[in-house]
Design an enzyme around this catalytic site. Sequence first.
Site, PDB file in Angstrom:
ATOM      1  N   HIS A  23       0.850  -0.532  -1.214  1.00  0.00           N
ATOM      2  CA  HIS A  23       1.726  -0.444  -2.388  1.00  0.00           C
ATOM      3  C   HIS A  23       2.251  -1.829  -2.742  1.00  0.00           C
ATOM      4  O   HIS A  23       2.187  -2.764  -1.939  1.00  0.00           O
ATOM      5  CB  HIS A  23       2.899   0.495  -2.124  1.00  0.00           C
TER       6      HIS A  23
ATOM      7  N   LYS B 210       8.193  -1.956  -2.984  1.00  0.00           N
ATOM      8  CA  LYS B 210       8.408  -0.612  -2.403  1.00  0.00           C
ATOM      9  C   LYS B 210       9.311  -0.722  -1.182  1.00  0.00           C
ATOM     10  O   LYS B 210       9.126  -1.602  -0.339  1.00  0.00           O
ATOM     11  CB  LYS B 210       7.073   0.038  -2.028  1.00  0.00           C
TER      12      LYS B 210
END
Length: 244
Positions: free
Chosen positions: A132, A136
């Site tokens: 990600h 995040k």
Amino acid sequence: MTKIIITGAKGRMGRALIACAPNFRELEIAGQIDVGDDLGAVIERGDVVVDFSSQTATVGVADICAKYQKALVIGTTGHTDTNTFEVRLRKAQIPIVWASNFSTGVNTLFWLTRKAAEILGPEFDLEIVEMHHRLKKDAPSGTAKSLAEILAEVRKLHLEKVARHGRAGIVGERTPTEIGIHSLRGGDVVGDHTVIFANTGERLELTHKASSRDTFANGALRAALWVVKQKPGLYDMQDVLGLK
Ligand code: NAD
């Protein structure tokens, strides 16, 4: 017309929900809540709350929804076991769709992962890799946790005992029952997940790559339209998509 209230409205997912809402003619945004706003003050304007905020906010959001008998869609991830338990209690009062991932592709990946684990017996080693964007906050991703839960369930294992979060140092040989979970972070990656089934002589990899948050936003809005018609209970995206 189904009226939705978004919590976490100023975030990446909140903005995607606002951008995608016009795709649904039968849906209207009745409230946009972020840090400092009072959900209780606007809740009566809506039929359903869509929560993509912070793991610390979801319990309070669920309490307000239960108090005012409003349906709830939860996309937020990274909750503690205690918070998860507290939110789940509300299923007796209101319908809740709680999904670690609202994309149709990932929900198909969940289905395929279960099938592959059932077909490929315990001699296949199980590893999950997710990547990600650099902003995040939680790891591993909620989706990686869901994938690990599916694998553990098929193998009849307790995930908390067999989960192996990364490896470093002299960790010894891989044990047959462990489920490796590895989180990569960088750049602007929206969300990649790979489930690896590795045996001697062959390896199967199932991969999903999201390239736009709209896929999650459209799925969550579809879930919002679905959940307002349901009885109190806890549902996931596979219920919404009819994959069960
Ligand atoms: P983000 O940090 O960009 O946005 C979160 C927003 O929530 C921010 O605007 C923040 O100010 C707000 N917020 C924080 N606490 C709040 C509170 N108490 N009340 C109201 N608003 C509050 O994060 P994001 O990338 O939009 O992701 C949000 C959550 O959704 C994360 O947990 C992420 O993992 C999850 N997510 C889930 C899916 C899915 O399909 N289920 C997809 C993408 C992201």
